[in-house]
Design a protein around this motif. Structure first.
Motif, PDB file in Angstrom:
ATOM      1  N   SER A 124       9.251   7.104   6.208  1.00 54.42           N
ATOM      2  CA  SER A 124       8.212   7.578   6.613  1.00 54.42           C
ATOM      3  C   SER A 124       6.887   6.738   6.451  1.00 54.42           C
ATOM      4  O   SER A 124       6.224   6.860   7.202  1.00 54.42           O
ATOM      5  CB  SER A 124       7.336   8.388   5.170  1.00 54.42           C
ATOM      6  N   GLY A 125       7.376   5.246   5.772  1.00 46.24           N
ATOM      7  CA  GLY A 125       6.057   4.513   6.080  1.00 46.24           C
ATOM      8  C   GLY A 125       5.070   5.053   5.290  1.00 46.24           C
ATOM      9  O   GLY A 125       3.304   4.167   5.838  1.00 46.24           O
ATOM     10  N   ALA A 126       5.208   5.672   3.549  1.00 49.83           N
ATOM     11  CA  ALA A 126       4.483   5.727   2.915  1.00 49.83           C
ATOM     12  C   ALA A 126       3.892   4.248   2.526  1.00 49.83           C
ATOM     13  O   ALA A 126       2.984   4.390   1.932  1.00 49.83           O
ATOM     14  CB  ALA A 126       5.084   6.870   1.729  1.00 49.83           C
ATOM     15  N   PRO A 163       0.003  15.948  -4.837  1.00 46.10           N
ATOM     16  CA  PRO A 163       1.279  14.771  -3.644  1.00 46.10           C
ATOM     17  C   PRO A 163       2.147  13.960  -4.273  1.00 46.10           C
ATOM     18  O   PRO A 163       1.367  13.664  -5.596  1.00 46.10           O
ATOM     19  CB  PRO A 163       0.547  13.763  -2.040  1.00 46.10           C
ATOM     20  N   PRO A 164       3.016  12.607  -4.226  1.00 49.92           N
ATOM     21  CA  PRO A 164       3.519  11.950  -5.046  1.00 49.92           C
ATOM     22  C   PRO A 164       2.710  11.075  -5.884  1.00 49.92           C
ATOM     23  O   PRO A 164       2.047  10.654  -5.130  1.00 49.92           O
ATOM     24  CB  PRO A 164       5.119  11.740  -4.912  1.00 49.92           C
ATOM     25  N   GLU A 165       3.711  10.597  -6.674  1.00 52.81           N
ATOM     26  CA  GLU A 165       2.563   9.722  -7.246  1.00 52.81           C
ATOM     27  C   GLU A 165       3.732   8.117  -7.646  1.00 52.81           C
ATOM     28  O   GLU A 165       4.691   8.039  -7.625  1.00 52.81           O
ATOM     29  CB  GLU A 165       1.337   9.169  -8.972  1.00 52.81           C
ATOM     30  N   LEU A 166       3.030   7.204  -7.961  1.00 56.26           N
ATOM     31  CA  LEU A 166       3.013   5.879  -7.547  1.00 56.26           C
ATOM     32  C   LEU A 166       3.969   5.124  -8.755  1.00 56.26           C
ATOM     33  O   LEU A 166       1.816   4.692  -9.845  1.00 56.26           O
ATOM     34  CB  LEU A 166       2.621   5.022  -6.484  1.00 56.26           C
ATOM     35  N   ALA A 167       4.767   4.654  -9.146  1.00 58.28           N
ATOM     36  CA  ALA A 167       4.380   3.945 -10.855  1.00 58.28           C
ATOM     37  C   ALA A 167       4.861   2.215  -9.934  1.00 58.28           C
ATOM     38  O   ALA A 167       6.145   2.156  -9.891  1.00 58.28           O
ATOM     39  CB  ALA A 167       5.392   3.909 -11.967  1.00 58.28           C
ATOM     40  N   ASP A 185       9.680 -12.144  -2.518  1.00 59.21           N
ATOM     41  CA  ASP A 185       8.848 -12.974  -2.010  1.00 59.21           C
ATOM     42  C   ASP A 185       8.003 -12.774  -0.675  1.00 59.21           C
ATOM     43  O   ASP A 185       8.628 -13.565   0.223  1.00 59.21           O
ATOM     44  CB  ASP A 185       9.944 -14.181  -1.753  1.00 59.21           C
ATOM     45  N   GLY A 186       7.570 -12.446  -0.773  1.00 57.66           N
ATOM     46  CA  GLY A 186       6.647 -11.702   0.864  1.00 57.66           C
ATOM     47  C   GLY A 186       6.954 -10.647   1.759  1.00 57.66           C
ATOM     48  O   GLY A 186       7.133 -10.889   3.127  1.00 57.66           O
ATOM     49  N   ASP A 187       8.542 -10.113   1.301  1.00 53.17           N
ATOM     50  CA  ASP A 187       9.241  -8.966   2.043  1.00 53.17           C
ATOM     51  C   ASP A 187       9.832  -8.126   1.233  1.00 53.17           C
ATOM     52  O   ASP A 187      11.177  -8.118   1.351  1.00 53.17           O
ATOM     53  CB  ASP A 187      10.530 -10.395   2.333  1.00 53.17           C
ATOM     54  N   PRO A 188       9.127  -7.003   0.515  1.00 59.55           N
ATOM     55  CA  PRO A 188       9.784  -6.612  -0.231  1.00 59.55           C
ATOM     56  C   PRO A 188      10.316  -5.291   0.380  1.00 59.55           C
ATOM     57  O   PRO A 188      10.622  -4.618   1.093  1.00 59.55           O
ATOM     58  CB  PRO A 188       8.196  -5.424  -0.232  1.00 59.55           C
ATOM     59  N   ALA A 189      11.686  -4.809   0.000  1.00 59.62           N
ATOM     60  CA  ALA A 189      12.962  -4.500   0.007  1.00 59.62           C
ATOM     61  C   ALA A 189      12.246  -3.117  -0.199  1.00 59.62           C
ATOM     62  O   ALA A 189      12.957  -2.270   1.099  1.00 59.62           O
ATOM     63  CB  ALA A 189      14.013  -4.402  -0.767  1.00 59.62           C
ATOM     64  N   CYS A 190      11.817  -2.672  -0.956  1.00 57.55           N
ATOM     65  CA  CYS A 190      11.285  -0.874  -0.655  1.00 57.55           C
ATOM     66  C   CYS A 190      10.508  -0.708   0.319  1.00 57.55           C
ATOM     67  O   CYS A 190      10.812   0.003   1.073  1.00 57.55           O
ATOM     68  CB  CYS A 190      10.148  -1.212  -2.039  1.00 57.55           C
ATOM     69  N   VAL A 191       9.758  -1.355   0.953  1.00 56.44           N
ATOM     70  CA  VAL A 191       8.719  -0.799   2.749  1.00 56.44           C
ATOM     71  C   VAL A 191       9.473  -1.651   3.009  1.00 56.44           C
ATOM     72  O   VAL A 191       9.801  -0.475   4.183  1.00 56.44           O
ATOM     73  CB  VAL A 191       7.946  -2.687   2.758  1.00 56.44           C
ATOM     74  N   ALA A 198       0.454  -1.385   0.147  1.00 54.32           N
ATOM     75  CA  ALA A 198       0.282  -0.012   0.201  1.00 54.32           C
ATOM     76  C   ALA A 198       0.669   1.409  -0.026  1.00 54.32           C
ATOM     77  O   ALA A 198       2.026   1.348   0.870  1.00 54.32           O
ATOM     78  CB  ALA A 198      -0.757   0.227   0.917  1.00 54.32           C
ATOM     79  N   PHE A 199       0.111   2.502  -0.714  1.00 55.85           N
ATOM     80  CA  PHE A 199       0.830   3.627  -0.685  1.00 55.85           C
ATOM     81  C   PHE A 199       0.496   4.615  -0.076  1.00 55.85           C
ATOM     82  O   PHE A 199      -1.492   5.146  -0.629  1.00 55.85           O
ATOM     83  CB  PHE A 199       1.304   3.928  -2.216  1.00 55.85           C
ATOM     84  N   ASP A 200       0.482   5.328   0.439  1.00 56.04           N
ATOM     85  CA  ASP A 200      -0.170   6.623   1.291  1.00 56.04           C
ATOM     86  C   ASP A 200       0.965   8.264   1.035  1.00 56.04           C
ATOM     87  O   ASP A 200       2.021   8.066   2.015  1.00 56.04           O
ATOM     88  CB  ASP A 200       0.277   6.534   2.511  1.00 56.04           C
ATOM     89  N   PRO A 201       0.246   8.310  -0.240  1.00 54.96           N
ATOM     90  CA  PRO A 201       1.531   9.697  -0.803  1.00 54.96           C
ATOM     91  C   PRO A 201       1.156  10.285   0.263  1.00 54.96           C
ATOM     92  O   PRO A 201       2.443  11.470   0.020  1.00 54.96           O
ATOM     93  CB  PRO A 201       0.152  10.261  -2.086  1.00 54.96           C
ATOM     94  N   SER A 202       0.782  11.234   1.327  1.00 54.20           N
ATOM     95  CA  SER A 202       0.872  11.437   2.157  1.00 54.20           C
ATOM     96  C   SER A 202       1.817  12.127   2.899  1.00 54.20           C
ATOM     97  O   SER A 202       2.693  13.311   3.231  1.00 54.20           O
ATOM     98  CB  SER A 202      -0.498  12.328   3.241  1.00 54.20           C
ATOM     99  N   ARG A 203       1.725  10.542   3.246  1.00 56.29           N
ATOM    100  CA  ARG A 203       3.447  10.476   4.191  1.00 56.29           C
ATOM    101  C   ARG A 203       4.522  10.011   3.044  1.00 56.29           C
ATOM    102  O   ARG A 203       5.684  10.723   3.492  1.00 56.29           O
ATOM    103  CB  ARG A 203       3.394   8.327   4.799  1.00 56.29           C
ATOM    104  N   CYS A 204       5.033   9.850   1.822  1.00 62.64           N
ATOM    105  CA  CYS A 204       5.131   9.951   0.707  1.00 62.64           C
ATOM    106  C   CYS A 204       6.370  11.326   0.954  1.00 62.64           C
ATOM    107  O   CYS A 204       7.303  11.708   1.315  1.00 62.64           O
ATOM    108  CB  CYS A 204       5.137   9.148  -0.240  1.00 62.64           C
ATOM    109  N   GLU A 205       4.955  12.213   0.625  1.00 59.34           N
ATOM    110  CA  GLU A 205       5.528  13.866   0.769  1.00 59.34           C
ATOM    111  C   GLU A 205       6.667  14.176   0.733  1.00 59.34           C
ATOM    112  O   GLU A 205       6.856  15.300   1.344  1.00 59.34           O
ATOM    113  CB  GLU A 205       4.074  14.225   0.880  1.00 59.34           C
ATOM    114  N   LEU A 206       6.341  13.647   2.596  1.00 61.44           N
ATOM    115  CA  LEU A 206       7.334  14.014   4.079  1.00 61.44           C
ATOM    116  C   LEU A 206       8.754  14.045   3.820  1.00 61.44           C
ATOM    117  O   LEU A 206       9.065  14.708   4.889  1.00 61.44           O
ATOM    118  CB  LEU A 206       6.933  13.613   5.621  1.00 61.44           C
TER     119      LEU A 206
END
Lengths: 417, 442
Positions: free
Chosen positions: B133-135, B52-56, B122-128, B8-16
């Motif tokens: 910021s928890g975005a 706010p930022p967007e996600l591809a 494999d269920g452990d995403p590096a990006c997350v 899941a992506f939360d743009p308002s947190r990403c913005e921070l």
């Protein structure tokens, strides 16, 4: 007499998508899928890669056999429609079997056009439309040195490149002055042509074949200018058109293909058509057009199935947009929408000669009409959606022109939540 | 249908974080051993015109167009994991998949010379893991939905809740989990109002249900439970009450049952007011809220008094189990429901579920869960639990809470809130957390 509720003729992208969509809303009514092919369902698009050996026929099956069992679909292979009795709602197959249907979808695709070249019918040649064609061509290509390809359309170009990958000397003969006309403008075509030349494929553009004759195990091809070529293998790839003989005696109206409305309905009751066999609405104009591209076949198959099942979520077909993602010798040419500017369009072009990159954006009243690129990162699907949704780019126009990729991604991502 | 885990992506947190690109670097590193963003399968793009930022990123679609556009079968939807798998040995680099994708989720990498897409590591995403910021968060609640799908929905179809109603989701989920050996009480409020207690001579549930007065829900359940105990039958006595039926009109019987530690599972669905009768304020209505009895005009600017904290009041009864919950954090809720159900065999269990109301609070029906989430993430609605004799325990501690505006801005009922009121609300939030922390021994 056999009975089915849905009869789908053709087991490529349009037919398979229709089956999928029908089963999403109608889990029980019998579906019967008839395909003239003896092979398990595959995509015609994969065939050139079968020729080069990159793709193995048994690994490109679009639906495993148990898919049809699981979804209660009767698959009839190696058989085809020969006639339709639209009042009796019956079809006759080549085998002589008769099937009663409630709803019939024609997704029978297209067949190669054989040009009326003197001598061609007496000369052995290949076409490339079915898996058997591809296997025959692959096996033949493995034994010979010289190939001539007639036609520089998609099948001809893909076929030629893959014959080259298979190690043959390849010559393309094309009547037009450019490759892939209709998909790419002259500049993009020139880049593609150059890459083919650089990879050892002889390109005889603007050349008309006046005679073909057998020569030993191969053939001799005579051009209008008097030159002649010798080949061990001849691939005729001068276009496709649907075979529509089975419609004789029906009220299904045809032009180049089967004429359908925006719900993929033909003029005959209870009969729909989709995919390469259909001639459907154009996104840009009033005339109905033949699209002949894979993503469009999927869309049309979906629309037809949703109408057949009276799915309330159906949105009528918006119209065909030409799309081509063409990869050749490690390069990419992508074209979505219109590729040629006219007076009503705003054209923005960016060329980077050093890196062989090229980008062209066509706008109409700040809405995207077409975009084409060479060796540029490009999200074809996003551009397609921007065109189909007629997204007003006025607020982001400068950003879109400067960075179409990022701006397009931001625009479409914002529609997600 | 199967539900799957997802990013899941939360743009308002990403913005921070202002283009930190940590996710992009992490993806490029784990997939290609490079810091070059070209190798990343997740792309953050600037929002246009100050948005706010967007996600591809691949959305792992349920009915994926990329798979349908693939002629080589290199792309397939994995029915077990939900992933769209890409098999390199089958791919012919035709790029038709990129035509199918409307979100830039599968793209051609000119250096690698093939397409690349997210495989959720494999269920452990590096990006997350890399996101400061928890975005980006990895949502694993799919398992709950799959499990619940197997259980029978004990409410009838066709209840007439408003579009986007949080209460309907809460009650259907809760009763599914609690199961059929239940007697349910629903005092006046939205829950019986939408038909769950019955209409046209039939009940709206598949378990015995009754409609007590606002005042006597807990005492009626106490009596019922005692009678079932006398008969030797193990039946859950369960209440689904609104905040009025629990904390205002219903409070004396509730307090009494909690004090006696009667064996009851009491669920309070707190939508901060009497929403079914026309959005009047209750004791749970938060300070500054617009309601029809706390209007906004030249003098009055919404509710003048603070909300009482019913969950803390219940905790101070020292009954068996008390917890707060939010539907934006269903895993947390299901753990608490399990504990509450077990506790209700021993004594009184009270669950307080924050339940933002699209109709009464004035937010779009699609935003219910987002309002729930922001309530928790701003610490407006902290998640905690308390077991008899133990400490209060935060189940989803928020170390860096968002400013409370992030929550207030979502609802029309706070639209008029001025700077002074805002400061007051923020102060109340801070104080409430401080108090809770004292109970937590922090």
């Amino acid at each position: 007499m056999n009975t089915t509720h849905y009869l789908v003729a053709g087991a490529s992208h349009a037919g398979l998508e229709a089956v999928h969509r029908i089963r999403l809303v109608d889990e029980t009514s019998p579906i019967t899928l008839v395909t003239r092919d003896a092979h398990a369902p595959y995509s015609p698009t994969i065939l050139p890669y079968v020729v080069s050996g990159q793709s193995a026929p048994e690994r490109v099956v679009l639906r495993p056999a148990d898919y049809f069992l699981q979804h209660n679909v009767t698959l009839i292979s190696d058989n085809e429609l020969v006639s339709i009795d639209e009042t009796g709602k019956q079809v006759t197959l080549k085998s002589g079997d008769r099937w009663q249907y409630a709803k019939l979808l024609l997704a029978t695709g297209a067949d190669p056009i054989i040009p009326p070249i003197p001598g061609l019918s007496e000369t052995p040649y290949h076409v490339l439309r079915t898996m058997q064609h591809a296997i025959d061509l692959r096996d033949h290509a493995g034994k010979v040195k010289r190939a001539v390809v007639l036609g520089a359309g998609l099948i001809g170009m893909h076929g030629a490149e893959n014959l080259r990958h298979a190690g043959l000397d390849v010559t393309i003969v094309e009547m037009c002055d450019q490759v892939l006309p209709g998909y790419f403008d002259a500049r993009a075509a020139a880049v593609i042509e150059h890459a083919f030349n650089a990879n050892g494929i002889r390109m005889l553009m603007g050349s008309r074949v006046v005679r073909v004759e057998p020569l030993g195990d191969g053939c001799r091809i005579t051009l209008e200018n008097g030159d002649s070529l010798e080949a061990d293998l001849l691939l005729v790839a001068t276009g496709v058109k649907p075979q529509l003989d089975y419609l004789k005696g029906t009220s299904v109206q045809v032009d180049q293909g089967i004429l359908v409305d925006r719900r993929m309905r033909t003029d005959a009751p209870h009969i729909w058509a989709a995919g390469d066999v259909a001639q459907a609405a154009d996104f840009y104009g009033e005339e109905k057009v033949m699209m002949g591209i894979l993503p469009d076949a999927v869309t049309q198959g979906a629309v037809a199935a949703m109408d057949m099942t009276e799915d309330h979520a159906l949105k009528p077909y918006i119209g065909g947009v030409p799309i081509n993602t063409y990869t050749f010798f490690g390069q990419q040419a992508i074209s979505v929408g219109q590729s040629l500017a006219d007076a009503s369009l705003e054209e923005l072009t960016r060329v980077d000669e050093d890196h062989g990159r090229y980008l062209k954006i066509l706008l109409k009243e700040n809405r995207l009409q077409g975009i084409s690129s060479i060796n540029q990162e490009m999200d074809a699907g996003i551009m397609w959606q921007l065109i189909l949704r007629k997204v007003d780019l006025t607020p982001v126009k400068d950003a879109f022109i400067a960075r179409p990729l990022e701006t397009g991604r931001a625009l479409m991502s914002s529609t997600w939540r | 249908m199967t539900a799957y885990n997802t990013i899941a992506f939360d743009p308002s947190r990403c913005e921070l974080c202002n283009d930190c690109d940590a996710c992009i670097t992490a993806c490029a590193q784990v997939k290609s051993g490079s810091d070059d963003p070209l190798y990343s399968r997740i792309k953050i793009v600037a929002g246009f015109n100050g948005n706010p930022p967007e996600l591809a990123l691949c959305r792992q679609c349920g009915d994926p167009e990329c798979v349908k556009s693939c002629p080589s079968t290199a792309l397939t939807k994995n029915p077990d994991t939900g992933l769209i798998d890409w098999e390199k040995s089958l791919c012919v680099d035709c790029l038709l998949c990129t035509v199918g994708c409307s979100y830039g989720g599968i793209t051609y990498n000119a250096t690698l010379k093939h397409v690349a897409k997210c495989d959720l590591c494999d269920g452990d995403p590096a990006c997350v893991k890399a996101c400061p910021s928890g975005a980006l968060s990895y949502i694993t609640s799919a398992g709950i939905f799959n499990e619940q799908h197997e259980r029978e929905d004990l409410f009838v179809p066709g209840l007439s809740a408003c579009q986007g109603c949080n209460s309907e989701m809460i009650m259907r989920h809760s009763l599914r989990k609690v199961g059929p050996d239940t007697v349910l009480a629903t005092p006046p409020g939205c829950i019986p109002g939408m038909g769950s207690v019955g209409f046209n001579g039939t009940t709206g549930t598949k378990v015995p249900v009754f409609h007590p007065l606002l005042t006597n829900t807990a005492s009626m359940l106490a009596g019922l439970k005692k009678q079932y105990n006398r008969m030797g039958r193990n039946v859950t006595a369960m209440a689904l009450a609104g905040d009025g039926g629990a904390g205002d009109v219903g409070f004396q019987s509730l307090s009494g049952a909690a004090e006696r530690n009667d064996q009851i599972l009491f669920i309070c669905v707190d939508n901060e007011g009497y929403m079914n009768t026309g959005m009047q304020a209750s004791g749970s209505t938060s300070y500054g809220s617009w309601t029809t009895t706390t209007p906004v005009g030249s003098e009055m600017k919404g509710k003048r008094t603070s909300q009482k904290n019913l969950a803390m009041i219940m905790m101070n009864h020292n009954c068996e189990y008390v917890a707060t919950a939010s539907t934006a954090f269903v895993e947390d809720y299901y753990e608490k429901l399990d504990k509450a159900l077990a506790a209700s065999e021993r004594g009184f269990a009270y669950l307080h579920i924050y339940s933002p109301c699209p109709t009464g609070w004035r937010f779009p029906s699609s935003q219910t869960i987002e309002v729930c989430r922001k309530g928790v993430e701003t610490n407006f609605a902290p998640l905690w639990e308390y077991e008899r004799g133990g400490d209060l325990h935060f189940t989803h501690p928020i170390d860096n809470p968002l400013p409370v505006e992030a929550y207030l801005n979502l609802s029309g009922k706070y639209r008029h809130v001025n700077a002074e009121q805002l400061a007051c609300i923020q102060q109340q939030v801070n104080e409430r957390v401080r108090t809770l922390k004292r109970y937590a021994g922090q």
